[in-house]
Design a protein around this motif. Structure first.
Motif, PDB file in Angstrom:
ATOM      1  N   HIS A 114       0.883  -1.269  -0.038  1.00 34.33           N
ATOM      2  CA  HIS A 114      -0.011   0.041  -0.189  1.00 34.33           C
ATOM      3  C   HIS A 114       0.809   1.192   0.276  1.00 34.33           C
ATOM      4  N   HIS A 115       0.156   2.271  -0.180  1.00 35.61           N
ATOM      5  CA  HIS A 115       0.651   3.974  -0.232  1.00 35.61           C
ATOM      6  C   HIS A 115       1.284   3.911   1.263  1.00 35.61           C
ATOM      7  N   PRO A 116       2.279   4.635   1.670  1.00 33.42           N
ATOM      8  CA  PRO A 116       2.915   4.988   3.024  1.00 33.42           C
ATOM      9  C   PRO A 116       2.040   5.790   3.955  1.00 33.42           C
ATOM     10  N   ARG A 117       1.016   6.447   3.371  1.00 31.68           N
ATOM     11  CA  ARG A 117       0.087   7.076   4.329  1.00 31.68           C
ATOM     12  C   ARG A 117      -1.143   6.311   4.734  1.00 31.68           C
ATOM     13  N   LYS A 118      -0.806   5.108   4.664  1.00 31.84           N
ATOM     14  CA  LYS A 118      -1.969   4.128   5.117  1.00 31.84           C
ATOM     15  C   LYS A 118      -1.901   3.859   6.795  1.00 31.84           C
ATOM     16  N   ALA A 119      -2.863   4.031   7.491  1.00 25.16           N
ATOM     17  CA  ALA A 119      -2.880   4.234   8.911  1.00 25.16           C
ATOM     18  C   ALA A 119      -2.527   2.795   9.539  1.00 25.16           C
ATOM     19  N   ASP A 120      -3.201   1.686   9.066  1.00 24.66           N
ATOM     20  CA  ASP A 120      -2.936   0.300   9.701  1.00 24.66           C
ATOM     21  C   ASP A 120      -2.044  -0.731   9.036  1.00 24.66           C
ATOM     22  N   ALA A 121      -1.675  -1.642   9.526  1.00 22.16           N
ATOM     23  CA  ALA A 121      -1.380  -2.835   9.058  1.00 22.16           C
ATOM     24  C   ALA A 121      -1.123  -3.828  10.166  1.00 22.16           C
ATOM     25  N   PRO A 122      -1.627  -5.337   9.657  1.00 22.00           N
ATOM     26  CA  PRO A 122      -1.618  -5.357   8.091  1.00 22.00           C
ATOM     27  C   PRO A 122      -3.260  -4.727   7.644  1.00 22.00           C
ATOM     28  N   SER A 123      -3.352  -4.707   6.381  1.00 22.03           N
ATOM     29  CA  SER A 123      -4.651  -4.033   5.734  1.00 22.03           C
ATOM     30  C   SER A 123      -5.611  -5.187   6.209  1.00 22.03           C
ATOM     31  N   GLY A 124      -6.820  -4.383   6.107  1.00 25.21           N
ATOM     32  CA  GLY A 124      -8.187  -5.288   6.297  1.00 25.21           C
ATOM     33  C   GLY A 124      -8.530  -6.316   5.410  1.00 25.21           C
ATOM     34  N   THR A 125      -7.869  -5.915   4.158  1.00 28.67           N
ATOM     35  CA  THR A 125      -8.119  -6.994   2.921  1.00 28.67           C
ATOM     36  C   THR A 125      -7.255  -8.257   3.255  1.00 28.67           C
ATOM     37  N   ALA A 126      -5.968  -7.954   3.577  1.00 26.76           N
ATOM     38  CA  ALA A 126      -5.076  -8.942   4.010  1.00 26.76           C
ATOM     39  C   ALA A 126      -5.365  -9.875   5.346  1.00 26.76           C
ATOM     40  N   ALA A 127      -6.053  -9.184   6.328  1.00 30.21           N
ATOM     41  CA  ALA A 127      -6.559 -10.028   7.449  1.00 30.21           C
ATOM     42  C   ALA A 127      -7.808 -10.895   7.229  1.00 30.21           C
ATOM     43  N   ARG A 128      -8.482 -10.255   6.309  1.00 29.43           N
ATOM     44  CA  ARG A 128      -9.569 -11.156   5.898  1.00 29.43           C
ATOM     45  C   ARG A 128      -9.372 -12.342   5.051  1.00 29.43           C
ATOM     46  N   THR A 129      -8.289 -12.123   4.217  1.00 31.12           N
ATOM     47  CA  THR A 129      -7.649 -13.329   3.257  1.00 31.12           C
ATOM     48  C   THR A 129      -7.240 -14.203   4.013  1.00 31.12           C
ATOM     49  N   ALA A 130      -6.410 -13.797   5.122  1.00 27.75           N
ATOM     50  CA  ALA A 130      -5.755 -14.875   5.888  1.00 27.75           C
ATOM     51  C   ALA A 130      -6.784 -15.756   6.917  1.00 27.75           C
ATOM     52  N   GLU A 131      -7.728 -14.886   7.228  1.00 27.72           N
ATOM     53  CA  GLU A 131      -8.871 -15.791   8.079  1.00 27.72           C
ATOM     54  C   GLU A 131      -9.616 -16.751   7.140  1.00 27.72           C
ATOM     55  N   LEU A 132      -9.965 -16.143   5.866  1.00 22.98           N
ATOM     56  CA  LEU A 132     -10.731 -17.025   5.029  1.00 22.98           C
ATOM     57  C   LEU A 132      -9.825 -18.374   4.666  1.00 22.98           C
ATOM     58  N   ILE A 133      -8.479 -18.121   4.458  1.00 24.12           N
ATOM     59  CA  ILE A 133      -7.554 -19.192   3.970  1.00 24.12           C
ATOM     60  C   ILE A 133      -7.456 -20.373   5.406  1.00 24.12           C
ATOM     61  N   SER A 134      -7.338 -19.710   6.204  1.00 19.83           N
ATOM     62  CA  SER A 134      -7.201 -20.453   7.598  1.00 19.83           C
ATOM     63  C   SER A 134      -8.356 -21.323   7.732  1.00 19.83           C
ATOM     64  N   ALA A 135      -9.724 -20.724   7.583  1.00 21.59           N
ATOM     65  CA  ALA A 135     -10.888 -21.574   8.022  1.00 21.59           C
ATOM     66  C   ALA A 135     -10.768 -22.782   6.819  1.00 21.59           C
ATOM     67  N   ALA A 136     -10.377 -22.580   5.639  1.00 20.81           N
ATOM     68  CA  ALA A 136     -10.450 -23.355   4.546  1.00 20.81           C
ATOM     69  C   ALA A 136      -9.394 -24.461   4.625  1.00 20.81           C
ATOM     70  N   ARG A 137      -8.089 -24.113   5.314  1.00 19.53           N
ATOM     71  CA  ARG A 137      -7.236 -24.959   5.643  1.00 19.53           C
ATOM     72  C   ARG A 137      -7.863 -26.243   6.792  1.00 19.53           C
ATOM     73  N   GLN A 138      -8.180 -25.290   7.929  1.00 24.98           N
ATOM     74  CA  GLN A 138      -8.756 -26.022   9.120  1.00 24.98           C
ATOM     75  C   GLN A 138      -9.648 -27.418   8.602  1.00 24.98           C
ATOM     76  N   GLN A 139     -10.858 -26.579   7.716  1.00 27.29           N
ATOM     77  CA  GLN A 139     -11.826 -27.809   7.263  1.00 27.29           C
ATOM     78  C   GLN A 139     -11.258 -28.930   6.433  1.00 27.29           C
ATOM     79  N   ALA A 140     -10.156 -28.459   5.813  1.00 24.96           N
ATOM     80  CA  ALA A 140      -9.460 -29.513   4.896  1.00 24.96           C
ATOM     81  C   ALA A 140      -8.471 -30.377   5.683  1.00 24.96           C
ATOM     82  N   GLY A 141      -8.310 -29.957   7.057  1.00 23.51           N
ATOM     83  CA  GLY A 141      -7.330 -30.933   7.885  1.00 23.51           C
ATOM     84  C   GLY A 141      -5.939 -30.375   7.728  1.00 23.51           C
TER      85      GLY A 141
END
Ligand SMILES: NC(=O)C1=CN([C@@H]2O[C@H](COP(=O)(O)OP(=O)(O)OC[C@H]3O[C@@H](n4cnc5c(N)ncnc54)[C@H](O)[C@@H]3O)[C@@H](O)[C@H]2O)C=CC1
Ligand SMILES: O=C(O)C1=N[C@H](C(=O)O)C[C@H](O)C1
Length: 247
Positions: A132-159
């Motif tokens: 992202h641009h360097p004036r972004k207030a937060d890290a990680p981005s909301g998109t990255a956090a959401r992506t990680a949560e979705l991936i994690s749930a899918a991994r858990q479901q797949a064992g």
């Protein structure tokens, strides 16, 4: 439909004001920023509020909207599961109000998240890089956090077990942060707007998903869609994908 924008002098808020003004059937009745009063939303008769402010401000804004029967389309980041539960609690007393909280309003980013969720179970290794641009207030981005949560749930479901990693960090942070056990790396670089890569690794192959927002106009079709639909969707919706026909 009478629409107000919170954070109207910011990068996203200013773009959202322009998008609302250009959209058929939407009427921009207020554009408020940090020095204004939330009571102005009532005075303007706002039916929908679009919030692009700051993670520290967004909860107070949302509470005001919900208590005053105003639907809300929220792009501001910083929504943990606890914060989402708070919003659900306020909505329980206002059953007609709709709230859409979307970590990312660009259609391409929504699809990237969906594709990442689908790919997750096939690959033992995964890393997310958001840029992202360097004036972004937060890290990680909301998109990255959401992506990680979705991936994690899918991994858990797949064992699938933990992401394989034998590395010892000589310097803290060298391997990024862990969000829901998925490594996430945040890059801040002048010249960028909003970008993300999801890297998957398996036996002798990798898969890279990449999305680029080249300008903030990329978010506006999603914002306008949200403003048009949120009044018909009472309760809390998390993610623009629920307003799109992806299947
Ligand atoms: N969901 C999505 O698709 C996107 C979300 N965002 C998020 O939107 C938020 C804003 O991003 P930018 O526009 O880049 O930031 P910005 O810093 O350019 O704008 C934020 C604006 O909000 C104002 N503000 C702060 N507190 C306020 C309050 N209590 N009431 C009214 N106004 C207030 C600030 O004065 C500023 O003008 C961030 O959380 C960012 O991550 C950004 C891009 C896309
Ligand atoms: O601050 C930004 O610019 C963006 N914020 C959102 C996020 O944190 O995911 C959406 C997009 O990445 C742009």
């Amino acid at each position: 439909m009478k629409v107000a924008v919170l954070g109207a002098r910011g990068r996203m808020g200013a773009e959202a004001c322009r998008a609302v003004e250009a959209a058929d059937g939407l009427d921009l009745v207020a554009g408020l920023d940090v020095d204004d009063q939330l009571a102005d939303l009532r005075a303007a008769g706002a039916e929908v509020v679009i919030d692009f402010t700051h993670p520290d401000a967004v909860l107070d804004n949302l509470r005001f909207c919900i208590e005053n029967g105003i639907n809300a389309v929220v792009g501001t980041t910083g929504f943990t599961p606890e914060r989402l539960d708070q919003v659900r609690g306020w909505l329980a007393d206002a059953p007609k109000v709709g709230v859409l909280i979307a970590p990312n309003f660009s259609v391409g980013a929504v699809l990237m998240m969906r594709f990442a969720e689908q790919a997750a179970r096939f690959f033992p290794s995964v890393e997310v890089i958001e840029l992202h641009h360097p004036r972004k207030a937060d890290a990680p981005s909301g998109t990255a956090a959401r992506t990680a949560e979705l991936i994690s749930a899918a991994r858990q479901q797949a064992g699938l077990g933990e992401v394989p990693d034998a590395t010892t960090q000589e310097v803290a942070g060298a391997r990024g942060a862990r969000v829901a056990d998925v490594p996430v790396h945040s890059v801040r670089l002048s010249g960028l707007v909003a970008h993300q890569e999801v890297l998957f690794g398996g036996e002798d192959e990798t898969l890279t998903l990449r999305h680029d927002s080249m300008a903030r106009t990329s978010f506006m079709p999603g914002v306008v869609l949200g403003a048009r639909m949120v009044g018909e969707r009472p309760g809390l919706t998390v993610g623009l994908e629920h307003y799109l026909d992806l299947d």
